[in-house]
Design a protein around this motif. Structure first.
Motif, PDB file in Angstrom:
ATOM      1  N   ASP A  65     -36.657 -47.330  55.203  1.00 55.50           N
ATOM      2  CA  ASP A  65     -36.624 -48.089  56.595  1.00 55.50           C
ATOM      3  C   ASP A  65     -37.359 -49.317  56.412  1.00 55.50           C
ATOM      4  OD1 ASP A  65     -36.572 -49.223  58.941  1.00 55.50           O
ATOM      5  OD2 ASP A  65     -37.287 -47.394  59.966  1.00 55.50           O
ATOM      6  N   ILE A  66     -36.902 -50.555  56.517  1.00 60.55           N
ATOM      7  CA  ILE A  66     -37.601 -51.791  56.134  1.00 60.55           C
ATOM      8  C   ILE A  66     -38.830 -51.941  57.196  1.00 60.55           C
ATOM      9  CG2 ILE A  66     -36.260 -53.264  57.247  1.00 60.55           C
ATOM     10  CD1 ILE A  66     -37.769 -53.710  53.559  1.00 60.55           C
ATOM     11  N   ALA A  67     -38.759 -51.313  58.226  1.00 62.20           N
ATOM     12  CA  ALA A  67     -39.544 -51.438  59.396  1.00 62.20           C
ATOM     13  C   ALA A  67     -40.918 -50.492  59.317  1.00 62.20           C
ATOM     14  CB  ALA A  67     -38.683 -51.134  60.605  1.00 62.20           C
ATOM     15  N   THR A  68     -40.749 -49.834  58.074  1.00 57.39           N
ATOM     16  CA  THR A  68     -42.012 -49.043  57.807  1.00 57.39           C
ATOM     17  C   THR A  68     -42.926 -49.416  56.610  1.00 57.39           C
ATOM     18  OG1 THR A  68     -40.751 -47.297  56.302  1.00 57.39           O
ATOM     19  CG2 THR A  68     -40.720 -46.849  58.926  1.00 57.39           C
ATOM     20  N   ASN A 112     -38.841 -56.321  64.317  1.00 58.63           N
ATOM     21  CA  ASN A 112     -38.103 -57.708  64.309  1.00 58.63           C
ATOM     22  C   ASN A 112     -39.042 -58.943  64.523  1.00 58.63           C
ATOM     23  OD1 ASN A 112     -35.982 -56.115  66.753  1.00 58.63           O
ATOM     24  ND2 ASN A 112     -35.129 -56.821  64.543  1.00 58.63           N
ATOM     25  N   MET A 113     -40.502 -58.555  64.483  1.00 54.09           N
ATOM     26  CA  MET A 113     -41.399 -59.727  64.028  1.00 54.09           C
ATOM     27  C   MET A 113     -42.280 -59.227  63.070  1.00 54.09           C
ATOM     28  SD  MET A 113     -44.216 -61.272  66.792  1.00 54.09           S
ATOM     29  CE  MET A 113     -45.247 -62.388  66.415  1.00 54.09           C
ATOM     30  N   LEU A 114     -43.020 -58.322  63.096  1.00 45.35           N
ATOM     31  CA  LEU A 114     -43.808 -57.996  62.120  1.00 45.35           C
ATOM     32  C   LEU A 114     -43.584 -57.797  60.749  1.00 45.35           C
ATOM     33  CD1 LEU A 114     -46.527 -56.125  64.199  1.00 45.35           C
ATOM     34  CD2 LEU A 114     -46.479 -58.413  63.697  1.00 45.35           C
ATOM     35  N   GLU A 118     -44.597 -59.363  57.298  1.00 43.27           N
ATOM     36  CA  GLU A 118     -45.160 -58.728  56.161  1.00 43.27           C
ATOM     37  C   GLU A 118     -44.631 -59.213  54.693  1.00 43.27           C
ATOM     38  OE1 GLU A 118     -47.972 -56.800  56.054  1.00 43.27           O
ATOM     39  OE2 GLU A 118     -48.652 -57.102  58.033  1.00 43.27           O
ATOM     40  N   LEU A 119     -43.359 -59.210  54.767  1.00 44.25           N
ATOM     41  CA  LEU A 119     -42.702 -59.314  53.819  1.00 44.25           C
ATOM     42  C   LEU A 119     -42.774 -60.836  53.274  1.00 44.25           C
ATOM     43  CD1 LEU A 119     -39.237 -57.349  54.703  1.00 44.25           C
ATOM     44  CD2 LEU A 119     -40.798 -56.883  52.644  1.00 44.25           C
ATOM     45  N   ILE A 120     -42.804 -61.878  54.201  1.00 45.51           N
ATOM     46  CA  ILE A 120     -42.991 -63.137  53.693  1.00 45.51           C
ATOM     47  C   ILE A 120     -44.328 -63.073  53.015  1.00 45.51           C
ATOM     48  CG2 ILE A 120     -43.303 -65.359  54.495  1.00 45.51           C
ATOM     49  CD1 ILE A 120     -41.177 -64.724  56.713  1.00 45.51           C
ATOM     50  N   LYS A 121     -45.245 -62.587  53.740  1.00 45.19           N
ATOM     51  CA  LYS A 121     -46.530 -62.607  53.254  1.00 45.19           C
ATOM     52  C   LYS A 121     -46.796 -61.914  51.806  1.00 45.19           C
ATOM     53  CE  LYS A 121     -51.134 -60.238  54.282  1.00 45.19           C
ATOM     54  NZ  LYS A 121     -52.012 -59.612  55.341  1.00 45.19           N
ATOM     55  N   ALA A 122     -46.042 -60.951  51.410  1.00 45.97           N
ATOM     56  CA  ALA A 122     -45.959 -60.397  50.202  1.00 45.97           C
ATOM     57  C   ALA A 122     -45.457 -61.293  48.989  1.00 45.97           C
ATOM     58  CB  ALA A 122     -45.138 -59.033  50.238  1.00 45.97           C
ATOM     59  N   VAL A 123     -44.340 -61.880  49.300  1.00 41.66           N
ATOM     60  CA  VAL A 123     -43.746 -62.844  48.495  1.00 41.66           C
ATOM     61  C   VAL A 123     -43.872 -64.251  48.347  1.00 41.66           C
ATOM     62  CG1 VAL A 123     -41.924 -61.106  48.733  1.00 41.66           C
ATOM     63  CG2 VAL A 123     -41.619 -63.261  49.736  1.00 41.66           C
ATOM     64  N   VAL A 124     -44.628 -64.921  49.394  1.00 41.95           N
ATOM     65  CA  VAL A 124     -44.501 -66.338  49.550  1.00 41.95           C
ATOM     66  C   VAL A 124     -45.381 -67.123  48.504  1.00 41.95           C
ATOM     67  CG1 VAL A 124     -46.148 -66.679  51.327  1.00 41.95           C
ATOM     68  CG2 VAL A 124     -44.357 -68.207  51.203  1.00 41.95           C
ATOM     69  N   ASP A 125     -46.471 -66.487  48.154  1.00 43.27           N
ATOM     70  CA  ASP A 125     -47.134 -67.235  47.298  1.00 43.27           C
ATOM     71  C   ASP A 125     -46.668 -67.129  45.858  1.00 43.27           C
ATOM     72  OD1 ASP A 125     -49.322 -67.800  49.136  1.00 43.27           O
ATOM     73  OD2 ASP A 125     -50.331 -65.773  48.804  1.00 43.27           O
ATOM     74  N   GLY A 126     -45.767 -66.077  45.624  1.00 43.64           N
ATOM     75  CA  GLY A 126     -45.097 -66.288  44.311  1.00 43.64           C
ATOM     76  C   GLY A 126     -44.248 -67.253  44.296  1.00 43.64           C
ATOM     77  N   MET A 127     -43.383 -67.427  45.292  1.00 51.91           N
ATOM     78  CA  MET A 127     -42.401 -68.510  45.501  1.00 51.91           C
ATOM     79  C   MET A 127     -43.319 -70.026  45.430  1.00 51.91           C
ATOM     80  SD  MET A 127     -40.152 -67.315  48.781  1.00 51.91           S
ATOM     81  CE  MET A 127     -39.086 -65.805  48.622  1.00 51.91           C
ATOM     82  N   ILE A 128     -44.353 -70.118  45.962  1.00 50.99           N
ATOM     83  CA  ILE A 128     -45.115 -71.328  46.024  1.00 50.99           C
ATOM     84  C   ILE A 128     -45.518 -71.601  44.424  1.00 50.99           C
ATOM     85  CG2 ILE A 128     -47.346 -72.218  46.284  1.00 50.99           C
ATOM     86  CD1 ILE A 128     -47.211 -70.998  49.291  1.00 50.99           C
ATOM     87  N   GLY A 129     -45.791 -70.529  43.509  1.00 47.12           N
ATOM     88  CA  GLY A 129     -46.212 -70.827  42.291  1.00 47.12           C
ATOM     89  C   GLY A 129     -45.177 -71.225  41.516  1.00 47.12           C
ATOM     90  N   ARG A 130     -43.908 -70.701  41.754  1.00 49.53           N
ATOM     91  CA  ARG A 130     -42.736 -71.091  40.944  1.00 49.53           C
ATOM     92  C   ARG A 130     -42.150 -72.188  41.414  1.00 49.53           C
ATOM     93  NH1 ARG A 130     -42.397 -65.364  41.625  1.00 49.53           N
ATOM     94  NH2 ARG A 130     -40.772 -65.794  43.521  1.00 49.53           N
ATOM     95  N   ARG A 131     -42.542 -72.820  42.417  1.00 46.24           N
ATOM     96  CA  ARG A 131     -41.921 -74.067  43.189  1.00 46.24           C
ATOM     97  C   ARG A 131     -40.520 -73.806  43.525  1.00 46.24           C
ATOM     98  NH1 ARG A 131     -46.714 -74.831  43.209  1.00 46.24           N
ATOM     99  NH2 ARG A 131     -47.862 -76.904  43.123  1.00 46.24           N
TER     100      ARG A 131
END
Length: 260
Positions: A65-68, A112-114, A118-131
């Motif tokens: 369950d992605i919500a957990t 539907n919000m948190l 949480e998922l964006i927080k976990a992956v966005v810095d990697g995306m930023i680093g890879r441009r």
């Protein structure tokens, strides 16, 4: 048309059926290595097999369950550095706000919000680093045109939309885009189930109820999930880096406004 996604990695949440599955299938067709999540292992395995049959692409699965917190951990373990994140989760049940307790609101906010945050927080810095990064959030047409009986969804998804409007501008300089897809009435299991309930209330057959519902849609029909998947690919394309913080409404014209 080559959208420049071959070899990219995508994590698509709640993708064992419905609009999430449509997005995963469309991305796999473009050569993206897709990981899908879902609560039921058998359904998830069937979805992966269906994507393989339609696209020839192997798909990784992350049951839970992605919500957990546990479900998110499983998803990120299966796809720790996605180039594409498609946030999706089942909507809260309809009802009267007088009947909802604090726990109902917290559950809606978690799913539907948190959870997307949480998922964006976990992956966005990697995306930023890879441009390179493409984050697409499946919300609802109710963000623009609230549905009275779906107050839990109206509130939680609107909160997410407001937060992402600011974050999208912060990460845009790094070729990381955040946009939202707002579905209206698409022919999914959720729509069919809601039509059955409405038919019983209105003294109609489910088929009559669904036919009645399409009369309010200028396009004269429900949406095809495959159309929704194609819209997701469009927002994820390498050439879509100038689309930032937008809410793309797919509802067949049901929301009547000259300006969105």
């Amino acid at each position: 048309m080559d959208v420049g996604l071959k070899g990219r990695r995508a994590l698509v949440c709640a993708a064992s059926k419905g609009l999430g599955l449509a997005c995963a299938t469309a991305l796999a067709r473009e050569g993206v290595a897709v990981t899908i999540t879902g609560r039921t292992l058998a359904t998830l395995e069937n979805a992966a097999a269906g994507i393989l049959e339609q696209t020839g692409a192997q798909v990784s699965i992350a049951p839970g369950d992605i919500a957990t917190p546990e479900g998110r951990a499983m998803a990120l373990a299966a796809c720790p550095e996605p180039d594409i994140l498609v946030n999706n989760a089942g909507g809260p049940p309809p009802g009267d706000f007088r009947d909802w307790q604090r726990e109902d609101w917290l559950k809606a906010l978690d799913a539907n919000m948190l959870t997307p945050i949480e998922l964006i927080k976990a992956v966005v810095d990697g995306m930023i680093g890879r441009r390179f990064g493409r984050i697409v959030n499946i919300t609802s047409s109710a963000v623009k045109s609230p549905i009275p009986t779906l107050g839990l969804s109206n509130g939680a998804r609107s909160g997410l939309t407001g937060f992402l409007g600011g974050l999208a501008r912060q990460v845009a300089p790094y070729n990381v885009t955040i946009n939202n897809l707002l579905p209206g009435s698409f022919l999914t299991d959720r729509l069919r189930n809601m039509s059955v309930a409405a038919a019983q209330e209105n003294g109609l057959t489910p088929e009559e109820e669904m036919a009645e519902s399409t009369r309010a849609i200028p396009a004269g029909r429900f949406g095809d999930p495959a159309e929704f998947g194609d819209a997701c690919v469009f927002l994820c394309a390498s050439s879509s880096g100038y689309i930032v913080g937008q809410n793309l409404l797919l509802d067949g014209g049901a929301f009547r406004a000259s300006f969105g």
